[in-house]
Design an enzyme around this catalytic site. Structure first.
Site, short mmCIF file in Angstrom:
data_model
loop_
_atom_site.label_atom_id
_atom_site.label_comp_id
_atom_site.label_asym_id
_atom_site.label_seq_id
_atom_site.Cartn_x
_atom_site.Cartn_y
_atom_site.Cartn_z
N ASP A 10 9.53 -41.79 -11.10
CA ASP A 10 8.96 -40.46 -10.99
C ASP A 10 7.67 -40.58 -10.17
O ASP A 10 7.24 -41.67 -9.79
CB ASP A 10 8.72 -39.87 -12.39
N GLU A 37 5.64 -28.70 -16.14
CA GLU A 37 5.27 -29.99 -16.73
C GLU A 37 4.16 -29.85 -17.77
O GLU A 37 4.15 -28.89 -18.54
CB GLU A 37 4.91 -30.96 -15.60
#
Ligand code: GLC
Length: 728
Positions: A302, A499
């Site tokens: 990521d 997020e």
């Protein structure tokens, strides 16, 4: 994680601090002759073997490196043999349209094709609900809404459409779907999850078949491996504290399903499992994902995920070695990718990373590039440009919006609303706000409120749905509402986030803006239909008793008209809750089968065919010694009226459940009610509590209201009886 602005700042620092060293071997002849790896008639495995044998170490390490588009140039792609580029959320070329994107893609690709071996680069983007970085793209409902549809075929068709809009903009790889299993609704990425139920998430990996199986096929990514939705407290990038058995039971099944569907890449999670960062977890990545599950694609980190392994800012050579040896094949290193290459090479030359691992990573990456035809057609396929935002895709998105609506409450069947006649009032901060209905990951990483993308708002959908004889009044905060309206539709909920910025560690209810709007509507005494635009269940138990109907719309995207399709009955609601709906934020995490009493259970969802299937209160409430007081006021018009009733338990004992009865003598007929279930049989009318306010404590008061018709006169009921005793 960081985005374009931060990325640019980091780059400035990085370029001034790093002295370029001789990373790249001397250039070879610009174009290689037609070699086995360039022969599409050969098996992919043979092409990979041939190509690998021709690659220098620098060329192999460049294939494992993925910088962000704003921090790399085509010339650097050539010089450093870079194998992939990404767009972070919102990182777009100018102009932000399919041509601008395809031109940018081709510019980067020419850099890759200028290398001696002409290995094409692959471009990754978060097309997570349509190709959402591209202005004008169709914005589909976020995954939580798709989970409510329970429709794998629909989701697969969305994958096909998304692949077309990604190809049409020149890219060839999406970092989607998130196959996360969101177990705590506090998590800011709950809306990126199809469901709390791993079996449902596994079913909806059908989107991978759509993405990778379409004629416009693109590489899909199952993310974030593994356990991202199971962190303690729902903290984004937090720690998933589970036994291996529970991790395997809850969070692994969707990855097994994705691998069985042939997903081409898997993104590793920022989160930890029992304190160990997934980005360094050899057992889970190499032994379980690649070994046990048989994943043959490539893994990608990521966003700067390897920086987190040791808990210190930035990455070290040791962290790089840990990540690559754990099974990371491609490293998303958006900013300081040159430092990364230097340290990666040092790690290999120091024997900290075996060359066999480098070759395995390259084999995996190159296999996908061959399989997806990049060597034969390295440049943007512009034939799909016309599909971006096309009418057909928007119609598909509208179908998905309809099917994702979950009708949670419908007192006295106030829905569907009639299309014609009278006046309708629309209010709420998200009624005329396509940015709110699209949510995060829309044009920018976090998304934003406002008129951000083309499409239809919920309000526009309502206006388009009603007949010419109906007046639709819109007032964001509800100012101007009065009892002359036959109903008020309040579109409220959350503003966009993505997020960790969406983590809710405290309260999980509506904001003060929404609450005051709803109070204003309620005071007018008209039926209130609430449409909740949110990325998760919200804590609304204290308010829902005052609402006549509640429709969970989730984050529907650009085609808000799909909500109106359900409000007016063009399509009955069929959605079912993909997440358990809390009674209180203090219950989080709350999931199906955990023994906690929800407000609405996983799988709950009403439709229009029958009455509310929730159990009626006890039909024969026990006689109670306590007495009661009722106030009854009406607002009459020529052939109808609105009644407001307050009932106080003036006794000393609780009354549970309560049922208030009375009779009409002039043909009055109750048509719709709120804050109570009001039913009528002939002249006898009964009002009873909702499923969350069934009882009345001593001294407590409940108020409710209803609309009714009459035949010219409206005499008051002679008496009101509470569970058998006549009230004052
Ligand atoms: C983000 C997200 C991930 C996304 C990646 C690239 O931080 O965690 O889902 O694909 O970075 O934008």
């Amino acid at each position: 994680m960081k985005r374009a602005t931060t990325v640019r700042r980091a780059w400035t620092l990085a370029t001034t601090a790093i002295v370029l060293c001789g990373l790249v071997t001397a250039a070879r002849p610009a174009t290689a002759a037609a070699l086995p790896y360039q022969d599409p008639s050969l098996p992919v495995a043979d092409r990979v073997t041939d190509l690998l044998a021709r690659m220098s170490l620098d060329e192999k390490l460049g294939q494992m490196t993925q910088p962000e588009r704003a921090l790399v140039s085509a010339a650097q792609i050539t010089q450093y043999r870079i194998g992939s580029v990404l767009s972070g959320g919102g990182s777009a070329p100018s102009p932000n349209n399919p041509t601008g994107w395809a031109d940018m893609y081709d510019t980067f690709q020419r850099g890759a094709m200028a290398t001696p071996l002409q290995i094409p680069m692959i471009y990754g983007i978060d097309a997570v609900h349509g190709n959402n970085n591209v202005y004008g793209a169709t914005i589909f409902p976020h995954n939580i809404g798709l989970g409510a549809t329970r429709d794998p075929d629909l989701v697969q068709r969305i994958g096909v459409a998304t692949a077309e809009e990604v190809r049409g903009s020149g890219q060839d790889w999406t970092f989607a779907p998130c196959v996360c299993v969101a177990r705590n609704d506090r998590w800011g990425r709950t809306y990126e999850s199809f469901s709390e139920n791993p079996a449902l998430v596994s079913e909806l990996t059908s989107v991978i078949t759509g993405l990778q199986g379409a004629p416009a096929r693109i590489l899909a990514t199952a993310k974030h491996y593994v356990g991202d939705g199971g962190t303690t407290g729902g903290v984004d990038q937090g720690n998933t504290q589970l036994s291996e058995a529970d991790l395997r039971a809850i969070h692994l099944p969707p990855f097994r399903a994705a691998v069985q569907r042939g997903v081409g890449s898997v993104m590793i999670s920022f989160s930890s499992w029992n304190g160990q960062k997934l980005h360094g977890h050899r057992y889970l990545i190499t032994d379980v994902l690649k070994g046990e599950l048989g994943f043959t694609g490539f893994t990608v980190s990521d966003w700067a995920g390897i920086d987190q392994i040791d808990g210190q800012p930035g990455f070290t050579q040791a962290e790089i070695a840990t990540a690559v040896n754990a099974g990371l094949d491609m490293i998303m290193v958006p900013n300081d990718w040159q430092l990364f290459l230097t340290r990666l090479k040092s790690a290999v030359q120091a024997g900290q990373i075996p060359l066999s691992r480098v070759d395995d990573a390259n084999r995996r990456i190159l296999t996908k590039k061959f399989e997806y035809g990049l060597f034969e057609q390295p440049y943007a396929d512009r034939s799909y440009a016309s599909t971006v935002g096309s009418a057909a895709h928007r119609a598909l998105a509208r179908e998905a919006v309809r099917k994702s609506q979950v009708l949670l409450k419908n007192a006295n069947n106030v829905l569907p609303l009639a299309k014609s006649g009278g006046k309708l009032f629309v209010a709420g901060k998200s009624a005329d706000n396509i940015g709110n209905q699209a949510g995060g990951w829309t044009l920018s990483w976090q998304g934003s409120s406002g008129n951000t993308v083309p499409g239809t708002t919920v309000l526009q959908g309502i206006r388009d749905a009603v007949g010419s004889g109906t007046t639709v009044t819109y007032s964001r905060d509800g100012t101007g509402i009065d009892s002359s309206y036959r109903a008020a539709i309040a579109v409220v909920g959350e503003t966009p986030y993505a997020e960790g910025q969406g983590d809710r560690t405290g309260v999980m209810g509506l904001d003060s803006t929404d609450l005051s709007t709803l109070d204003r509507l309620r005071a007018a005494g008209v039926p209130v239909v609430v449409v909740l635009v949110s990325g998760r269940p919200l804590d609304i138990a204290a308010q829902v008793g005052n609402w006549n109907a509640l429709l969970a719309a989730w984050l529907p995207g650009s085609e808000g008209a799909g909500v109106a399709d359900v409000l007016f009955g063009d399509h009955a609601p069929t959605g079912k809750l993909p997440m358990t709906w809390m009674q209180s934020a203090s219950q989080q995490p709350i999931n199906d089968g955990d023994g906690k009493a929800p407000l609405y259970a996983y799988g709950h969802g009403l439709t229009y065919s029958g009455t509310d299937p929730d159990p009626d209160p006890d039909p024969d409430p026990d006689p109670v010694p306590s007495s009661c007081k009722v106030t009854y006021t009406t607002n009459d018009w020529n052939n109808g009226f609105t009644a407001n009733v307050s009932l106080t338990n003036t006794g000393t004992a609780a009354v549970n459940p309560w049922a208030l009865t009375w009779s009409y003598t002039a043909g009055q007929k109750v048509t719709q009610a709120w804050s109570a279930r009001v039913t009528q049989s002939g002249t006898a009318v009964t009002a009873a509590g909702e499923s969350w306010n069934p009882g009345l404590a001593p001294g407590a008061t409940v108020t409710f209201g209803f609309n009714a018709s009459h035949t010219g006169t409206n005499p008051r009921p002679a008496a009101f009886t509470l569970n058998g005793s006549v009230c004052a």
